[in-house]
Design a protein around this motif. Structure first.
Motif, short mmCIF file in Angstrom:
data_model
loop_
_atom_site.label_atom_id
_atom_site.label_comp_id
_atom_site.label_asym_id
_atom_site.label_seq_id
_atom_site.Cartn_x
_atom_site.Cartn_y
_atom_site.Cartn_z
N GLU A 146 0.83 -1.21 0.00
CA GLU A 146 0.00 0.00 0.00
C GLU A 146 0.86 1.26 0.00
O GLU A 146 0.53 2.24 -0.66
N ALA A 147 1.97 1.21 0.72
CA ALA A 147 2.87 2.37 0.76
C ALA A 147 3.50 2.62 -0.61
O ALA A 147 3.65 3.77 -1.04
N ALA A 148 3.86 1.55 -1.30
CA ALA A 148 4.43 1.69 -2.64
C ALA A 148 3.41 2.28 -3.61
O ALA A 148 3.74 3.11 -4.47
N LYS A 149 2.16 1.86 -3.47
CA LYS A 149 1.10 2.43 -4.30
C LYS A 149 0.93 3.93 -4.03
O LYS A 149 0.74 4.73 -4.95
N LYS A 150 1.02 4.29 -2.77
CA LYS A 150 0.77 5.68 -2.38
C LYS A 150 1.79 6.63 -2.98
O LYS A 150 1.47 7.78 -3.32
N ILE A 151 3.03 6.19 -3.12
CA ILE A 151 4.04 7.07 -3.73
C ILE A 151 4.16 6.84 -5.23
O ILE A 151 5.07 7.35 -5.88
N CYS A 152 3.22 6.07 -5.78
CA CYS A 152 3.15 5.83 -7.24
C CYS A 152 4.38 5.13 -7.78
O CYS A 152 4.85 5.42 -8.89
N ALA A 153 4.93 4.21 -6.99
CA ALA A 153 6.09 3.43 -7.46
C ALA A 153 5.64 2.44 -8.53
O ALA A 153 4.52 1.93 -8.49
N LYS A 154 6.54 2.20 -9.47
CA LYS A 154 6.27 1.18 -10.49
C LYS A 154 6.96 -0.13 -10.13
O LYS A 154 6.47 -1.21 -10.48
N ARG A 155 8.10 -0.03 -9.45
CA ARG A 155 8.89 -1.22 -9.14
C ARG A 155 9.20 -1.25 -7.64
O ARG A 155 9.48 -0.21 -7.03
N VAL A 156 9.19 -2.44 -7.09
CA VAL A 156 9.62 -2.68 -5.72
C VAL A 156 10.90 -3.50 -5.76
O VAL A 156 11.00 -4.48 -6.51
N LEU A 157 11.90 -3.09 -4.98
CA LEU A 157 13.12 -3.86 -4.81
C LEU A 157 13.11 -4.49 -3.43
O LEU A 157 12.93 -3.80 -2.43
N LEU A 158 13.31 -5.79 -3.38
CA LEU A 158 13.40 -6.51 -2.12
C LEU A 158 14.87 -6.68 -1.78
O LEU A 158 15.59 -7.46 -2.42
N ALA A 159 15.33 -5.89 -0.82
CA ALA A 159 16.75 -5.86 -0.47
C ALA A 159 17.05 -6.94 0.56
O ALA A 159 16.54 -6.90 1.68
N ILE A 160 17.88 -7.91 0.17
CA ILE A 160 18.18 -9.03 1.08
C ILE A 160 19.60 -8.96 1.63
O ILE A 160 20.02 -9.84 2.38
N GLY A 161 20.35 -7.92 1.26
CA GLY A 161 21.63 -7.68 1.89
C GLY A 161 22.74 -8.63 1.50
O GLY A 161 22.86 -9.03 0.33
N VAL A 162 23.54 -9.03 2.49
CA VAL A 162 24.72 -9.85 2.26
C VAL A 162 24.32 -11.32 2.24
O VAL A 162 23.75 -11.82 3.20
N PRO A 163 24.61 -12.04 1.15
CA PRO A 163 24.24 -13.47 1.09
C PRO A 163 24.96 -14.31 2.14
O PRO A 163 26.11 -14.04 2.50
N SER A 164 24.27 -15.34 2.59
CA SER A 164 24.83 -16.29 3.55
C SER A 164 25.13 -17.61 2.85
O SER A 164 24.73 -17.83 1.70
N ARG A 165 25.80 -18.48 3.57
CA ARG A 165 26.08 -19.80 3.02
C ARG A 165 24.78 -20.60 2.85
O ARG A 165 24.58 -21.29 1.86
N ASP A 166 23.89 -20.47 3.82
CA ASP A 166 22.60 -21.17 3.76
C ASP A 166 21.49 -20.12 3.75
O ASP A 166 21.29 -19.41 4.74
#
Length: 617
Positions: A22-42
Motif C-alpha cells: 500500500e505504501a508503494a502504491k501511495k508514492i506511485c512506485a512502479k517497481r519494488v526492490l526486495l533488499a536481502i543484503g549480504v548473502p549467507s552460506r545457507d
C-alpha cells in the motif's frame, strides 16, 4: 516516462508486506526492490520468504526485483580483494572460481522465483572499500604477469606504486585491464546463470565511483554484459545522504552534478535511475528536503528513466519515518522542460583519465580523480552547466585538458593551473611564461572588487598554488598575497580564464599535497563567480552572491526554463536573475517572478527549497 523504484527490506523486524504494498502504491512506485543484503552460506529460510514476497508484489501489480551484494558474503571461504591498503575484511575477488560458482548459484535460485530483475548493489567494485582500490591477490598477480608476458616473479613487489606513480606505461595498462576483465567475466557468468533459468530476467547494476575508470572497466559496459538480451538497468552513484555527511567533500549540488556527469557518458539504450538514497535514515540524519532537491533537479536536467527512491526506513515500521514518502509529486516538471535542451557552461569531464594520467606519489587519491572540481566551482555559485556540446563557454580542470575538442577553444574557457600547464605542453599559448614554484598565500585579493578573501588554507602543509609569470598582455583579475609579495591568482588571456591553483586532488606542486583536496576557498567566495559572469557574456542566466544557489537552464523554441534550488540554510528574498536575451513575459512556478530591466526578480526561495521560472520570447 519518469518512474519510481522503491526498496524494502523483507527481513526487517518492522516489515509487513501488506503495508509495504500500500505504501508503494501511495508514492506511485512502479517497481519494488526486495533488499536481502549480504548473502549467507545457507539461504533456505530467507529464500522461502523471498519467493512468497516476490509473488505477493507481482500479484499486486508491481515490477519486482531482488537486490543484494555482489562481492560481499557473510562467510570467508573465498579470496579477499587485496588492494593498495591490504586485504578486505568483507569483499571477495571475482577471480575466485568458488565465489563465481556461489554467486551463479544464487542467481539461478532467485531467477527461478520469477522476479522481473536481479540487482547487484554497489559493492560490484574494487575501489573505495576498506582495502583501498584495485586487487593484487595471487590470482590477479598471475593474470597481470600473463598480460605483461613475464613470469610472476618478474612483477615488482610494490605493484601499486610502480603502476600508479609517474607516467602511464604497460604495467598500469595490464593491471587495470586485469581488474576490468575479472569484473566483466563475473558479469558474463551471472548472465549465463540467469539464462539457464529464464533469459527474460534482467540483471542490473548499481554503479560506484571506481566503476567508471579506476576498476579498468565502466558501469555501462558491465550493465550490457549483465543484461544479455534484456534492457540494461543502471543506478548511478551519488546520493542525498552524501551531502548530509559531506562525503568526499561533496555538497548537495555537487552530488546532483555528479549524476548529470555520469549520465552524459552513456552511449547505450538503458534504464538509468538516480540514487535517491537517504542512508542511514531517518530525517534526524538526512533531511527529506535533500531528497526532494536531488529528485527535482535531476528530473529537470533530463535523461533519467526515474529514481531509485529510498523512501522508507530499513528497520522500523512504515509509520516510523513518513517524511520521505510525503514529498510532493513533481511530475509537473516534465511540462516545464518539454521540448527544451540544457544550456550553460560546458563542464569537460572525461570518463577515462587514470590510464593516461601522470600520477604523483600518494596513490591513495587515485580514485578521487572521479570527482569534478570544475562543476563544483559553478554549481555553488548560480552558474548553469551542461555536459554535452560546446555550451556558452567551457571549463576544464586537471587531466581533462588532454581531452578537449577543438570547439572548446572557440569560446571562453576556464582552466586551473594544471590544465593550463598541460595545454602549454601541447603547444597552446595560455599566457603563462613560467609556471614557477609552490607558494603559500595568505589572501586572495580580487582587484576590481578590492576584496580580500582568506587563503591561509591554500598554503599550509599542502600548497596548491603556483607563483606564475605571465605575458604582459594578460589581465590580472585577482592576486595571491604572500609574505614575499603578490602573485597572479586569476587572470584573463585571449579566451582563457585561468585560476593559478590546482583544482585536481593530486596537485603537481608537491608530493605532500596528494592526500589533500583543494580547499573550497578557491571557488566558495562572492568574487570568483562575478569574474566568471563578467567574462562569459553569453551566460543564459546567472545569479551571484548567494552561497549554494544551484541553477539549471533549458532553452526551447520559444522560451527559457530555469530551475533554481536554494541548497543553503538561508532563505533568499528578492533574487535577481541576470538573463541573456529579451523575453516578453515570465511565469514563476512555486514562486512569484517578475520581469525587470536587467532580468527577472524572484520574490522568495526558502532554505532548502526550489522554484522554476519560465521566460517566454
Amino acid at each position: 516516462m519518469y518512474e519510481i523504484t522503491v526498496p524494502f527490506v523483507p527481513t526487517a523486524p518492522g516489515f509487513k508486506k501488506e503495508e509495504a504494498l500500500e505504501a508503494a502504491k501511495k508514492i506511485c512506485a512502479k517497481r519494488v526492490l526486495l533488499a536481502i543484503g549480504v548473502p549467507s552460506r545457507d539461504n533456505t529460510e530467507l529464500f522461502k520468504k523471498l519467493a512468497e514476497t516476490i509473488a505477493y508484489f507481482k500479484a499486486g501489480g508491481f515490477l519486482t526485483g531482488v537486490w543484494y551484494w555482489a562481492f560481499m558474503v557473510d562467510f570467508n571461504d573465498f579470496t579477499p580483494i587485496k588492494g593498495n591498503r591490504g586485504e578486505s575484511k568483507a569483499n571477495y575477488c571475482p577471480l575466485d572460481l568458488g565465489l563465481l560458482d556461489f554467486a551463479a548459484g544464487l542467481v539461478k535460485q532467485i531467477a527461478a522465483m520469477g522476479p522481473e530483475m536481479i540487482l547487484y548493489d554497489d559493492d560490484f567494485r574494487f575501489g573505495h572499500i576498506d582495502s583501498g582500490f584495485g586487487c593484487v591477490c595471487d590470482r590477479h598477480r598471475r593474470l597481470i604477469a600473463q598480460k605483461m608476458g613475464v613470469d610472476e616473479s618478474g612483477l615488482p613487489d610494490g605493484i601499486f606504486e610502480a603502476a600508479f606513480t609517474g607516467e602511464p606505461g604497460p604495467l598500469r595498462r595490464a593491471v587495470m585491464r586485469s581488474w576490468g576483465e575479472s569484473m566483466e567475466n563475473f558479469a558474463r557468468r551471472m548472465r549465463d546463470a540467469a539464462d539457464e533459468v529464464d533469459p527474460n530476467v534482467r540483471i542490473g547494476i548499481c554503479s560506484c565511483m571506481s566503476v567508471w575508470d579506476t576498476d579498468g572497466t565502466d558501469t555501462f559496459t558491465l550493465a550490457k554484459l549483465l543484461a544479455g538480451n534484456t534492457r540494461p538497468y543502471v543506478r548511478l552513484i551519488g546520493a542525498p545522504y552524501w551531502a548530509a555527511m559531506k562525503a568526499w567533500g561533496n555538497r548537495l549540488q555537487d552530488v546532483i552534478e555528479l549524476e548529470r556527469m555520469e549520465i552524459s557518458w552513456n552511449g547505450i539504450d538503458a534504464e538509468i535511475v538516480s540514487e535517491g538514497d537517504t542512508f542511514p535514515r531517518p530525517r534526524y540524519k538526512v533531511p527529506a528536503s535533500y531528497l526532494d532537491i536531488f529528485d527535482t533537479a535531476l528530473r529537470f536536467g533530463g535523461g533519467f528513466s526515474g529514481i531509485q527512491k529510498y523512501a522508507f526506513d530499513y528497520t522500523g515500521s512504515l509509520s516510523y519515518e513518513t517524511g520521505y514518502a510525503a514529498l510532493p509529486d513533481n511530475g509537473y516538471i516534465d511540462g516545464i522542460t518539454e521540448g527544451c535542451e540544457s544550456v550553460g557552461v560546458r563542464v569537460y569531464e572525461a570518463m577515462k583519465k587514470i590510464g593516461g594520467a601522470a600520477l604523483r606519489e600518494d596513490i591513495d587519491t587515485v580514485p578521487d580523480l572521479f570527482f569534478s572540481y570544475a562543476s563544483k566551482a559553478l554549481s555553488a555559485n548560480g552558474i548553469p552547466t551542461v555536459y554535452k556540446g560546446a555550451g556558452c563557454a567551457g571549463i576544464a580542470f586537471g587531466e581533462n585538458a588532454k581531452y578537449l575538442p577543438k570547439e572548446a577553444f572557440l569560446k571562453p574557457l576556464v582552466l586551473d593551473i594544471t590544465a593550463a600547464r598541460l595545454l602549454t605542453e601541447k603547444g597552446h599559448d595560455v599566457g603563462v611564461t613560467d609556471f614557477g614554484g609552490a607558494i603559500k598565500p595568505k589572501y586572495q585579493h580580487y582587484l576590481k572588487q578590492d576584496e580580500y578573501v582568506p587563503a591561509y588554507d591554500l598554503g599550509s602543509e599542502a600548497p596548491f598554488c603556483r607563483g606564475v609569470t605571465l605575458r604582459p598582455e594578460c589581465e590580472i583579475l585577482a592576486e595571491y598575497v604572500c609574505d614575499e609579495g603578490a602573485y597572479p591568482a586569476v587572470f584573463g588571456y585571449k579566451n582563457f580564464i585561468v585560476l593559478t591553483a590546482s583544482a585536481t586532488p593530486r596537485s603537481e606542486l608537491s608530493s605532500a599535497d596528494a592526500a589533500f583536496r583543494l580547499p573550497e576557498t578557491v571557488w566558495r567566495n562572492y568574487c570568483l563567480p562575478r569574474i566568471l559572469k563578467d567574462r562569459i557574456p553569453d551566460l543564459p542566466v546567472s545569479a551571484v552572491g548567494h552561497p549554494d544557489l544551484y541553477i539549471q537552464a533549458k532553452r526551447g523554441q520559444n522560451k527559457l526554463a530555469v530551475g533554481i534550488w536554494n541548497c543553503h540554510a538561508d532563505a533568499i528574498d528578492g533574487l535577481e536573475l541576470t538573463v541573456h536575451g529579451e523575453y516578453r513575459e515570465v511565469c514563476g512556478v512555486r514562486c512569484g517572478a517578475v520581469k525587470t530591466e536587467n532580468g527577472i526578480t524572484v520574490d522568495r526561495i526558502p532554505a532548502f527549497s526550489y522554484c522554476f521560472v519560465e521566460a517566454f520570447l
